[in-house]
Structures are given as structure tokens and as C-alpha cells.
Design a protein around this motif. Sequence first.
Motif, short mmCIF file in Angstrom:
data_model
loop_
_atom_site.label_atom_id
_atom_site.label_comp_id
_atom_site.label_asym_id
_atom_site.label_seq_id
_atom_site.Cartn_x
_atom_site.Cartn_y
_atom_site.Cartn_z
N SER A 53 3.21 -49.23 -19.70
CA SER A 53 3.51 -49.59 -21.08
C SER A 53 2.27 -49.80 -21.94
CB SER A 53 4.38 -50.85 -21.11
OG SER A 53 3.65 -51.94 -20.57
N ALA A 54 1.09 -49.57 -21.38
CA ALA A 54 -0.15 -49.76 -22.14
C ALA A 54 -0.13 -48.87 -23.39
CB ALA A 54 -1.36 -49.43 -21.28
N ALA A 55 -0.51 -49.44 -24.52
CA ALA A 55 -0.50 -48.70 -25.79
C ALA A 55 -1.76 -47.83 -25.89
CB ALA A 55 -0.46 -49.68 -26.95
N VAL A 56 -1.55 -46.59 -26.32
CA VAL A 56 -2.64 -45.64 -26.50
C VAL A 56 -2.64 -45.22 -27.96
CG1 VAL A 56 -3.62 -43.46 -25.75
CG2 VAL A 56 -2.30 -44.81 -24.15
N HIS A 57 -3.82 -45.22 -28.57
CA HIS A 57 -4.00 -44.86 -29.98
C HIS A 57 -4.78 -43.55 -30.08
CE1 HIS A 57 -2.76 -48.95 -31.07
NE2 HIS A 57 -3.49 -49.34 -30.05
N ALA A 58 -4.66 -42.89 -31.21
CA ALA A 58 -5.48 -41.70 -31.47
C ALA A 58 -6.94 -42.11 -31.41
CB ALA A 58 -5.13 -41.11 -32.83
N GLY A 59 -7.78 -41.26 -30.84
CA GLY A 59 -9.20 -41.55 -30.67
C GLY A 59 -9.54 -42.13 -29.31
N ALA A 60 -8.54 -42.46 -28.52
CA ALA A 60 -8.77 -43.04 -27.19
C ALA A 60 -9.30 -41.97 -26.24
CB ALA A 60 -7.48 -43.63 -26.64
N THR A 61 -10.07 -42.42 -25.25
CA THR A 61 -10.59 -41.54 -24.21
C THR A 61 -9.86 -41.88 -22.91
OG1 THR A 61 -12.74 -41.48 -25.28
CG2 THR A 61 -12.65 -40.80 -22.98
N LEU A 62 -9.34 -40.84 -22.25
CA LEU A 62 -8.62 -41.02 -21.00
C LEU A 62 -9.33 -40.26 -19.88
CD1 LEU A 62 -5.00 -40.44 -22.27
CD2 LEU A 62 -5.84 -42.53 -21.25
N VAL A 63 -9.39 -40.87 -18.71
CA VAL A 63 -9.90 -40.22 -17.50
C VAL A 63 -8.72 -40.13 -16.55
CG1 VAL A 63 -11.56 -40.34 -15.62
CG2 VAL A 63 -12.18 -41.21 -17.88
N LEU A 64 -8.37 -38.88 -16.18
CA LEU A 64 -7.18 -38.63 -15.39
C LEU A 64 -7.50 -37.83 -14.15
CD1 LEU A 64 -5.16 -37.18 -18.38
CD2 LEU A 64 -4.96 -39.49 -17.52
N PRO A 65 -7.00 -38.22 -12.98
CA PRO A 65 -7.13 -37.36 -11.80
C PRO A 65 -6.01 -36.32 -11.83
CG PRO A 65 -6.08 -39.41 -11.20
CD PRO A 65 -6.40 -39.51 -12.66
N ILE A 66 -6.38 -35.07 -11.87
CA ILE A 66 -5.41 -33.96 -11.89
C ILE A 66 -5.73 -33.08 -10.69
CG2 ILE A 66 -4.47 -32.02 -13.19
CD1 ILE A 66 -4.02 -34.71 -14.57
N GLY A 67 -4.93 -33.21 -9.65
CA GLY A 67 -5.18 -32.44 -8.43
C GLY A 67 -6.51 -32.84 -7.82
N GLU A 68 -7.38 -31.87 -7.62
CA GLU A 68 -8.68 -32.10 -7.01
C GLU A 68 -9.78 -32.37 -8.04
OE1 GLU A 68 -9.46 -32.21 -3.66
OE2 GLU A 68 -7.29 -32.19 -3.41
N ARG A 69 -9.44 -32.34 -9.32
CA ARG A 69 -10.47 -32.52 -10.35
C ARG A 69 -10.16 -33.74 -11.22
NH1 ARG A 69 -6.79 -29.00 -12.40
NH2 ARG A 69 -6.44 -29.11 -14.63
N ILE A 70 -11.14 -34.11 -11.99
CA ILE A 70 -11.01 -35.23 -12.92
C ILE A 70 -11.05 -34.65 -14.34
CG2 ILE A 70 -12.07 -37.35 -13.77
CD1 ILE A 70 -11.03 -37.61 -10.95
N GLU A 71 -10.06 -34.98 -15.14
CA GLU A 71 -10.01 -34.55 -16.54
C GLU A 71 -10.42 -35.72 -17.42
OE1 GLU A 71 -9.19 -31.67 -18.12
OE2 GLU A 71 -8.74 -30.56 -16.30
N VAL A 72 -11.32 -35.47 -18.35
CA VAL A 72 -11.70 -36.46 -19.35
C VAL A 72 -11.29 -35.89 -20.69
CG1 VAL A 72 -13.58 -37.80 -20.35
CG2 VAL A 72 -13.66 -37.16 -17.93
N ILE A 73 -10.40 -36.61 -21.38
CA ILE A 73 -9.89 -36.10 -22.65
C ILE A 73 -10.05 -37.15 -23.74
CG2 ILE A 73 -8.23 -34.55 -21.55
CD1 ILE A 73 -6.03 -36.54 -22.48
N ARG A 74 -10.19 -36.69 -24.97
CA ARG A 74 -10.16 -37.58 -26.14
C ARG A 74 -8.93 -37.21 -26.93
NH1 ARG A 74 -15.19 -38.39 -28.34
NH2 ARG A 74 -15.18 -40.16 -26.96
N LEU A 75 -8.11 -38.18 -27.23
CA LEU A 75 -6.87 -37.98 -27.95
C LEU A 75 -7.16 -37.84 -29.44
CD1 LEU A 75 -3.83 -37.88 -27.42
CD2 LEU A 75 -3.77 -40.34 -27.79
N LEU A 76 -6.84 -36.68 -30.00
CA LEU A 76 -7.09 -36.42 -31.42
C LEU A 76 -5.96 -36.96 -32.29
CD1 LEU A 76 -8.34 -32.74 -31.07
CD2 LEU A 76 -9.72 -34.83 -31.26
N THR A 77 -4.75 -36.75 -31.84
CA THR A 77 -3.57 -37.20 -32.58
C THR A 77 -2.46 -37.51 -31.60
OG1 THR A 77 -2.02 -36.59 -34.34
CG2 THR A 77 -2.74 -34.83 -32.90
N LEU A 78 -1.53 -38.32 -32.01
CA LEU A 78 -0.41 -38.66 -31.14
C LEU A 78 0.65 -37.57 -31.20
CD1 LEU A 78 0.06 -42.44 -31.95
CD2 LEU A 78 -1.16 -41.41 -30.04
N PRO A 79 1.14 -37.12 -30.06
CA PRO A 79 2.21 -36.13 -30.06
C PRO A 79 3.52 -36.78 -30.51
CG PRO A 79 1.77 -36.85 -27.83
CD PRO A 79 0.74 -37.51 -28.70
#
Length: 98
Positions: free
Chosen positions: A48-74
Amino acid sequence: MSSPGAAGSIRLDKLLWYLRFARSRAIAQAMVAAGHIRLDGRRVTRASAAVHAGATLVLPIGERIEVIRLLTLPLRRGPAPEAQACYTRLDPVAPAAS
């Protein structure tokens, strides 16, 4: 009920599902509960953690790590190109070539 964009934030599990990093919301909740996701440098274990536009997320996706910056909320779980337009990938530090 207001749309996610109107509130200025969205739940982390819903964001992962909308952006197609998880096939279902239950899988997204399990990803968060595992404790491997970081939001702006902090480990997050609450779906339930709130995420805002501009946030940076680090996600484990399979064998790799994805680092993304959220530009806008879907606003919905749409097609992949629509989801990909909401964020930009940040290149992690590349390992040294041997």
C-alpha cells in the motif's frame, strides 16, 4: 472514486501491475512483500506504499535489476507501449568488461 492521477499517488502493487512488471495484482503484492523493491532508496515491504510521479524504483526482474524513474502515473493497465511511456529506464552501473 477518484482516478490515480487525480490523487497524485498510487499504491505500489497497483503501479507494478499497471506498468506490466507483474502479471497480476497478487503477484505484485508478493513482489513487494518479499522486500526486494526499493522506492527512492528505501526498502519497501508494504504493497500500500504511495508512489508519486518522479519516484525512482529498483525492481528485481528475473535475473536482472531494473532501475526506473516514474514520469507520470498510469491511469489504467493498458497496452505495453502505453505503460512504457509512463517511466524511463535508468542504466545501472555496467560491470567492468573482462
